[in-house]
Design an enzyme around this catalytic site. Structure first.
Site, PDB file in Angstrom:
ATOM      1  N   HIS A   1      -1.510   1.182   7.485  1.00  0.00           N
ATOM      2  CA  HIS A   1      -1.969   1.143   6.093  1.00  0.00           C
ATOM      3  C   HIS A   1      -1.870   2.535   5.484  1.00  0.00           C
ATOM      4  O   HIS A   1      -2.077   3.538   6.167  1.00  0.00           O
ATOM      5  CB  HIS A   1      -3.416   0.639   6.059  1.00  0.00           C
ATOM      6  CG  HIS A   1      -3.979   0.492   4.690  1.00  0.00           C
ATOM      7  ND1 HIS A   1      -3.423  -0.329   3.733  1.00  0.00           N
ATOM      8  CD2 HIS A   1      -5.069   1.079   4.099  1.00  0.00           C
ATOM      9  CE1 HIS A   1      -4.142  -0.262   2.617  1.00  0.00           C
ATOM     10  NE2 HIS A   1      -5.139   0.592   2.811  1.00  0.00           N
TER      11      HIS A   1
ATOM     12  N   CYS B   1       0.828  -1.210   0.000  1.00  0.00           N
ATOM     13  CA  CYS B   1       0.000   0.000   0.000  1.00  0.00           C
ATOM     14  C   CYS B   1       0.858   1.254   0.000  1.00  0.00           C
ATOM     15  O   CYS B   1       0.464   2.291  -0.527  1.00  0.00           O
ATOM     16  CB  CYS B   1      -0.954  -0.009   1.185  1.00  0.00           C
ATOM     17  SG  CYS B   1      -0.146  -0.186   2.793  1.00  0.00           S
TER      18      CYS B   1
END
Length: 490
Positions: free
Chosen positions: A441, A138
């Site tokens: 994330h 990510c």
């Protein structure tokens, strides 16, 4: 073993399927369990072949060797690996066609709602394409989506000529690179170009950037593996390596010629970092003036430092503030961070300045001025700080403007700049969700043709400005406002 449906890896020795290394690692355990214990006698060639060392990712069809601890692309003499790859592709295409058709009908209404937007009474497609997560990638996806929405930078790469595929059996197919071919055949610029071209095509399915990821692994060893990485560190490595590769030739054409002809960017007045100027330095390159004054004799030392981004501390008085409301005191703003970066400060005992007049290290003060602003101002908020035992995250909300960030007061010679040349509008924001740099994330918000999008790996959704300004920004990309636009000043 764990019944996970994420990232299935199939062993090419026995066809058993396990989860990949970045899920629960049962594919790796399968390899480890198959190892023959070392004895006094040497392994025979027959024993060597049943080690279950090679497996294939059923999603990306890439092949991994646990013994080499690397992705491999060399095939057997009979091309068995490619046959397995083609067989898996055919299985996926045939077995799930009817299922996909059924699901597509069921989701038709929701798909239309999420993929279409009414603008001035007409319906337009979402057109944005997501990037598949290849296992904690990510950090890479957020940076790629941000850069893809910086139009001047993105358009330059998309206009570059494509690398010709090799003749023979591999013509027309994706070209894989191996160690035996050498790193000279690996082109970060080419894979970056392909990825940018794949975005904003209106594809309903997310693009898988595994070819770019494998090149990143080869030329940036720091990012090998599937652990979470720092998005800012990746961005710096990516821009630096693109800059270095762009200084060389490409398909027999000089990069400087392509730069002048395709992008319309002159090579004058550019910030050059490590050699000749490229589109990287032409877009992101600025220059800082670093002033150091000796507190003993008053000697002043000045030097100019090129930069591609500015790393800003969040002032200590705001670090205990964890929410956007003002119950705990005044809100931290981007201007507070910029002011902290450029204000005069006294260097501590560990940073004593070597005064050439005093001929020894002395106490001194330091101040930064911006001598030249870049076309795209990249601001990195230093949210991660080392303590004695671990790296903590500063979770403070920092207020930032969407339009009209005025950088004039930080310039060395503001009188020489035009009225509009110091104003910047936000193009993209990278956000880190979670508590630590090695976990959490990354997602990104970016503006495209007047609309804001939220990029969360393979998922792309339309969003609004109110949502964007509430984000706890980690990296901000501001684009220089064109002189003809004179509204929305702050």
């Amino acid at each position: 073993v764990c019944r996970s449906n994420k990232s299935p890896w199939v062993c090419l020795t026995c066809s058993s399927v396990h989860c990949g290394r970045y899920v629960n690692g049962h594919a790796k355990k399968h390899y480890e369990d198959a190892q023959i214990p070392m004895t006094n006698h040497k392994k025979t060639e027959k024993q060597e072949k049943v080690q279950h060392t090679v497996c294939m990712d059923c999603s990306s069809y890439s092949t991994y060797c646990y013994r080499c601890d690397d992705f491999v692309v060399n095939d057997t003499k009979l091309g068995l690996v490619q046959k397995v790859r083609e067989h898996l592709q055919n299985l996926e295409n045939s077995a799930f066609t009817s299922d996909r058709h059924r699901k597509r009908k069921l989701l038709e209404n929701s798909s239309l709602n999420s993929k279409l937007l009414k603008v001035n009474g007409s319906t337009t497609a979402l057109c944005a394409t997501g990037l598949r997560n290849l296992g904690n990638t990510c950090f890479m996806n957020a940076i790629l989506q941000s850069l893809s929405n910086i139009q001047q930078f993105c358009c330059y790469f998309k206009e570059l000529p494509a690398v010709e595929l090799r003749n023979g059996k591999t013509a027309g197919r994706r070209t894989y690179h191996t160690r035996s071919q050498g790193d000279n055949n690996v082109s970060l610029v080419e894979e970056f170009r392909k990825t940018l071209c794949a975005l904003w095509q209106g594809s309903q399915t997310a693009f898988s950037p595994e070819s770019l990821f494998y090149v990143v692994w080869k030329i940036m060893p720091n990012f090998r593996g599937y652990q979470q990485q720092d998005a800012h560190e990746f961005m710096r490595y990516l821009l630096d390596h693109l800059h270095l590769e762009l200084q060389g030739g490409f398909n027999g054409v000089s990069r400087s010629v392509i730069l002048q002809e395709n992008s319309g960017l002159s090579t004058s007045n550019k910030c050059c970092i490590n050699g000749a100027s490229t589109v990287v330095t032409a877009i992101f390159g600025g220059i800082l003036q670093n002033e150091v004054n000796c507190l003993i004799c008053g000697t002043e030392s000045r030097k100019f430092d090129p930069f591609l981004d500015l790393s800003l501390d969040i002032p200590s008085q705001f670090r205990n503030k964890r929410t956007k409301n003002q119950e705990n005191g005044p809100m931290c703003t981007l201007r507070d961070c910029l002011r902290s970066f450029t204000d005069l400060e006294e260097l501590d005992e560990t940073e004593l300045y070597m005064c050439h007049k005093c001929k020894k290290k002395q106490k001194s003060t330091k101040k930064f001025w911006i001598q030249k602003l870049p076309k795209v101002l990249c601001l990195h908020l230093k949210r991660f700080h080392w303590t004695a035992y671990l790296r903590n995250k500063v979770d403070t909300y920092v207020e930032f403007p969407l339009r009209g960030l005025d950088m004039k007061c930080y310039l060395l010679e503001p009188e020489n700049s035009g009225p509009e040349s110091c104003l910047y509008d936000l193009a993209a924001v990278v956000v880190h969700h979670g508590s630590g740099v090695g976990s959490g994330h990354y997602t990104a918000y970016a503006a495209h043709e007047g609309r804001w999008f939220h990029f969360n790996d393979s998922t792309v959704t339309l969003t609004d400005e109110e949502t964007v300004v509430k984000a706890k920004a980690y990296i901000l990309f501001y684009v220089e406002r064109q002189a003809k636009s004179g509204s929305d000043k702050l």
